[in-house]
Scaffold this active site. Structure first.
Site, PDB file in Angstrom:
ATOM      1  N   GLU A  47       0.736  -1.217   0.017  1.00  0.00           N
ATOM      2  CA  GLU A  47       0.075   0.168  -0.017  1.00  0.00           C
ATOM      3  C   GLU A  47       0.737   1.231   0.012  1.00  0.00           C
ATOM      4  O   GLU A  47       1.886   1.381   0.578  1.00  0.00           O
ATOM      5  CB  GLU A  47      -0.901  -0.001   1.263  1.00  0.00           C
ATOM      6  CG  GLU A  47      -1.673   1.331   1.284  1.00  0.00           C
ATOM      7  CD  GLU A  47      -2.742   1.022   2.967  1.00  0.00           C
ATOM      8  OE1 GLU A  47      -3.666   1.903   2.802  1.00  0.00           O
ATOM      9  OE2 GLU A  47      -2.330   0.380   3.485  1.00  0.00           O
ATOM     10  N   LYS A 114      -8.774   2.596  -2.755  1.00  0.00           N
ATOM     11  CA  LYS A 114      -9.253   2.109  -1.679  1.00  0.00           C
ATOM     12  C   LYS A 114     -10.510   2.533  -1.210  1.00  0.00           C
ATOM     13  O   LYS A 114     -10.951   3.776  -1.167  1.00  0.00           O
ATOM     14  CB  LYS A 114      -8.321   2.270  -0.459  1.00  0.00           C
ATOM     15  CG  LYS A 114      -8.540   1.807   0.809  1.00  0.00           C
ATOM     16  CD  LYS A 114      -7.231   2.167   1.603  1.00  0.00           C
ATOM     17  CE  LYS A 114      -7.271   1.361   2.957  1.00  0.00           C
ATOM     18  NZ  LYS A 114      -6.035   2.051   3.894  1.00  0.00           N
ATOM     19  N   CYS A 150      -5.634  -2.958   1.760  1.00  0.00           N
ATOM     20  CA  CYS A 150      -5.424  -3.141   3.337  1.00  0.00           C
ATOM     21  C   CYS A 150      -6.909  -3.330   3.769  1.00  0.00           C
ATOM     22  O   CYS A 150      -7.529  -4.239   3.949  1.00  0.00           O
ATOM     23  CB  CYS A 150      -4.884  -1.933   3.573  1.00  0.00           C
ATOM     24  SG  CYS A 150      -4.108  -2.122   5.486  1.00  0.00           S
ATOM     25  N   SER A 288      22.846   2.224  32.867  1.00  0.00           N
ATOM     26  CA  SER A 288      22.964   2.369  34.438  1.00  0.00           C
ATOM     27  C   SER A 288      23.220   1.380  35.037  1.00  0.00           C
ATOM     28  O   SER A 288      23.527   1.270  36.315  1.00  0.00           O
ATOM     29  CB  SER A 288      21.444   2.947  34.622  1.00  0.00           C
ATOM     30  OG  SER A 288      20.575   1.850  34.589  1.00  0.00           O
ATOM     31  N   GLY A 290      21.221  -1.227  34.803  1.00  0.00           N
ATOM     32  CA  GLY A 290      19.853  -1.730  35.295  1.00  0.00           C
ATOM     33  C   GLY A 290      19.198  -2.510  33.939  1.00  0.00           C
ATOM     34  O   GLY A 290      19.888  -2.451  32.918  1.00  0.00           O
ATOM     35  N   ILE A 291      18.231  -2.971  34.002  1.00  0.00           N
ATOM     36  CA  ILE A 291      17.810  -3.936  33.148  1.00  0.00           C
ATOM     37  C   ILE A 291      17.085  -3.286  31.861  1.00  0.00           C
ATOM     38  O   ILE A 291      17.401  -3.599  30.627  1.00  0.00           O
ATOM     39  CB  ILE A 291      16.581  -4.742  33.683  1.00  0.00           C
ATOM     40  CG1 ILE A 291      16.048  -5.821  32.629  1.00  0.00           C
ATOM     41  CG2 ILE A 291      15.283  -4.100  34.064  1.00  0.00           C
ATOM     42  CD1 ILE A 291      17.012  -6.910  32.390  1.00  0.00           C
ATOM     43  N   ASP A 292      16.628  -2.004  32.018  1.00  0.00           N
ATOM     44  CA  ASP A 292      16.077  -1.263  30.761  1.00  0.00           C
ATOM     45  C   ASP A 292      17.223  -0.754  30.020  1.00  0.00           C
ATOM     46  O   ASP A 292      17.149  -1.161  28.749  1.00  0.00           O
ATOM     47  CB  ASP A 292      15.286  -0.093  31.301  1.00  0.00           C
ATOM     48  CG  ASP A 292      14.183  -0.596  31.946  1.00  0.00           C
ATOM     49  OD1 ASP A 292      13.268  -1.360  31.500  1.00  0.00           O
ATOM     50  OD2 ASP A 292      13.784   0.126  33.122  1.00  0.00           O
ATOM     51  N   ASN A 369      15.142  13.694  41.261  1.00  0.00           N
ATOM     52  CA  ASN A 369      14.994  14.371  39.549  1.00  0.00           C
ATOM     53  C   ASN A 369      16.225  15.105  39.200  1.00  0.00           C
ATOM     54  O   ASN A 369      16.605  14.908  38.252  1.00  0.00           O
ATOM     55  CB  ASN A 369      13.713  14.944  39.467  1.00  0.00           C
ATOM     56  CG  ASN A 369      12.539  13.856  39.529  1.00  0.00           C
ATOM     57  OD1 ASN A 369      12.765  12.564  39.593  1.00  0.00           O
ATOM     58  ND2 ASN A 369      11.374  14.417  39.717  1.00  0.00           N
ATOM     59  N   THR A 393      15.586   5.099  27.525  1.00  0.00           N
ATOM     60  CA  THR A 393      15.583   3.721  27.692  1.00  0.00           C
ATOM     61  C   THR A 393      14.270   3.474  28.428  1.00  0.00           C
ATOM     62  O   THR A 393      14.291   2.218  28.913  1.00  0.00           O
ATOM     63  CB  THR A 393      16.724   3.103  28.808  1.00  0.00           C
ATOM     64  OG1 THR A 393      16.835   3.794  29.804  1.00  0.00           O
ATOM     65  CG2 THR A 393      17.916   3.592  27.757  1.00  0.00           C
ATOM     66  N   LYS A 508       3.224  14.305  30.544  1.00  0.00           N
ATOM     67  CA  LYS A 508       4.781  13.747  30.282  1.00  0.00           C
ATOM     68  C   LYS A 508       4.969  13.041  28.971  1.00  0.00           C
ATOM     69  O   LYS A 508       5.970  13.130  28.147  1.00  0.00           O
ATOM     70  CB  LYS A 508       5.289  12.816  31.352  1.00  0.00           C
ATOM     71  CG  LYS A 508       5.714  13.443  32.830  1.00  0.00           C
ATOM     72  CD  LYS A 508       6.193  12.518  33.523  1.00  0.00           C
ATOM     73  CE  LYS A 508       6.685  12.906  35.075  1.00  0.00           C
ATOM     74  NZ  LYS A 508       7.100  12.095  35.831  1.00  0.00           N
TER      75      LYS A 508
END
Length: 538
Positions: A47, A114, A150, A288, A290-292, A369, A393, A508
């Site tokens: 498409e 379409k 589509c 960091s 860390g996992i992320d 922060n 991340t 945010k």
């Protein structure tokens, strides 16, 4: 059915929005490959393949109609010895159509507009397009071939119309974004439509990343009984053939990968295309330990190569030594550059600067922060100096409840994990290690912490993620009410806390970097809620 064989080439292309000349070259190359390598009779593109999808308000640029028409004239002249179906935007007066053109040997032998224009989720077709109303059926190798685009397949009318016009085989052009269960939904639908109308169907899909969307390809075909006879691989561009003959219909059937493999490969594909197509030399990641950040680093290195990834550890007084050790270890395993840039001096200086303003107020999230914002400023400064894009991340769980610092760890040009729940971050990290062990085991087994104050843990302020994530999924993706979610067995306090945080942190998310959609409903163009609103228990 004819006694002749019909070879259909499914051109699973990774086109680039706005690159009309480059996309036209891809179409020509696909047609030549299908004709010369495979002996195909017809090649079908996705498409809007000529312009790329989704073009959004790029469609309104005054110079676009002439550029599209020039490209179509060029393609019509250049393509020979094979029938080609080209997806493109068609301009007629003030109307724009999402269209397909069928060309062969300098002749335009078919045309389709379409009919069904989706206006939900990530789709916004009615903003720009006018629906068509007519079938397109043409003869090829003794068979009647119909064309739809589509969403036309997801509603009954256009398929029935094509069948009534005599179509025996239907080719359906798609730019269908990925989410984790999408292929089973597609193949179930294809089987239903094929059986209901006694016609074979070829489903041709795009591949590649485009801002918040990633297209998985997996073009496929079913015979008139609904049996899968061909399936192209996921996230791989190429030309894939299916053949109809009097004896049988056949093609290669790629296996269906596990969900972890699909999601991980979607993140890699989306990150690679975003970084490369926006001209960045590489990617910067705040690592960091860390996992992320570990998962984001793995995705970035797999997408770009370790030599184009720069991991930066920015320890503070609250950072555990093992965090730095693990961050350095992973960068080494992945061949990424690694630097350690402590923030203690900057943090102390800013605390002193703010001292007269903060007075005798007790330390709280302001000081926490501040550390994150120092790190964001450092990464963005390095990005300015060296040109690498910063990859944020944060994951979907954090984005949902606002467990992220605006202008701090939310800094970045792209957020690979933005639509990945925290529980899935762990699953994907474990999966990535089955390919090669690049994420240190301790990173996966340690309790998650932002390390912005002493002895901090995520569970100080949030429920456990195996509780929080299903609540977020129900509230955000299913649209369930608080009462509904409590009825599923969750504690009312946890549900109300999560729902309240989701509502309050819309501001945010509006300022967050884009990231690829991999779930049924992602934050961004997939979910459009007001920032200023009161909707309580809804």
């Amino acid at each position: 059915m004819s006694d002749e064989s019909l070879r259909v080439a499914m051109a699973q292309l990774n086109v680039w929005v706005g690159d009309i000349d480059g996309n036209a070259r891809q179409i020509i190359e696909a047609a030549e490959t299908a004709r010369d390598r495979d002996g195909a009779d017809i090649v079908v593109t996705p498409e809007l393949a000529l312009l790329g999808y989704p073009p959004d308000d790029l469609l309104l640029r005054r110079g676009l109609p002439a550029a599209i028409n020039a490209a179509l004239e060029h393609l019509t002249r250049e393509l020979s010895g094979i029938t080609v179906v080209i997806g493109y935007p068609e301009y007629e007066g003030d109307a724009i159509y999402n269209a397909a053109l069928v060309v062969r040997d300098g002749q335009r032998i078919g045309h389709y507009r379409k009919q069904c224009l989706p206006n939900y989720g990530v789709f916004d077709d009615r903003r720009h397009y006018v629906p068509g109303d007519s079938a397109c059926v043409f003869e090829l190798a003794g068979r009647q071939v119909g064309v739809t685009i589509c969403e036309d397949l997801w509603e009954e009318g256009p398929t029935a119309q094509a069948a009534a016009a005599g179509a025996e085989i239907l080719v359906n052009l798609n730019a269908s974004p990925f989410h984790v269960d999408k292929q089973s939904e597609r193949e179930t639908l294809l089987a239903e439509r094929a059986r209901a109308h006694h016609l074979a169907i070829c489903y041709i899909n795009s591949v590649g990343g485009q801002d918040e969307l990633v297209f998985d390809g997996r073009s496929c075909a079913v015979d008139a009984t609904g049996r899968i006879i061909a399936r192209a691989p996921a996230f791989e561009a190429g030309v894939f053939q299916v053949e109809w003959s009097p004896a049988q219909a056949r093609g290669d059937i790629a296996e269906l990968p596990c969900p972890e493999a699909l999601i991980y490969d979607a993140l890699v594909r989306a990150t690679r295309d975003y970084v490369d197509r926006n001209g960045f030399p590489g990617a910067l990641i705040g690592s960091s330990g860390g996992i992320d950040s570990a998962l984001a680093l793995a995705v970035a290195a797999d997408a770009l190569g370790g030599d184009r990834v720069w991991a930066v550890s920015m320890p503070s007084r609250y950072t555990a030594d093992i965090s730095n050790v693990d961050a350095a270890d992973q960068a080494k395993r992945m061949g990424a550059r690694y630097d350690e840039v402590p923030i203690e001096k900057g943090f102390a200086a800013l605390l002193e600067t703010l001292g007269p303003i903060f007075g005798d107020r007790a330390p709280d999230t302001a000081e926490e922060n501040l550390q994150s914002r120092i790190r964001g400023a450092l990464l963005m400064s390095m990005s300015n100096k060296f040109g690498h894009v910063v990859l944020a991340t944060g994951n979907k769980s954090e984005m949902a409840v606002g467990y992220a610092t605006l202008y701090g760890d939310m800094c970045g040009g792209f957020a690979p994990l933005k639509d990945v729940y925290k529980t899935w971050v762990y699953r994907l990290a474990k999966f990535r290690n089955t390919r090669s062990e690049v994420i240190p085991e301790r990173v996966i087994t340690r309790p998650p912490s932002a390390e912005l104050r002493a002895d901090q843990a995520d569970t100080d302020t949030l429920p456990e993620y195996d509780v929080l994530d299903p609540i977020i999924e129900a509230y955000v993706e299913d649209g369930a009410s608080i009462e509904d979610i409590v009825g599923r067995g969750f504690a009312e306090d946890d549900v109300r806390q999560a729902a309240g945080l989701i509502r309050r942190n819309e501001y945010k998310r509006r300022q967050a970097a884009p990231g690829p959609k991999v779930t049924h409903r992602a934050f961004g163009r997939d979910r459009r809620y007001p920032i200023t609103a009161v909707y309580g228990d809804l």
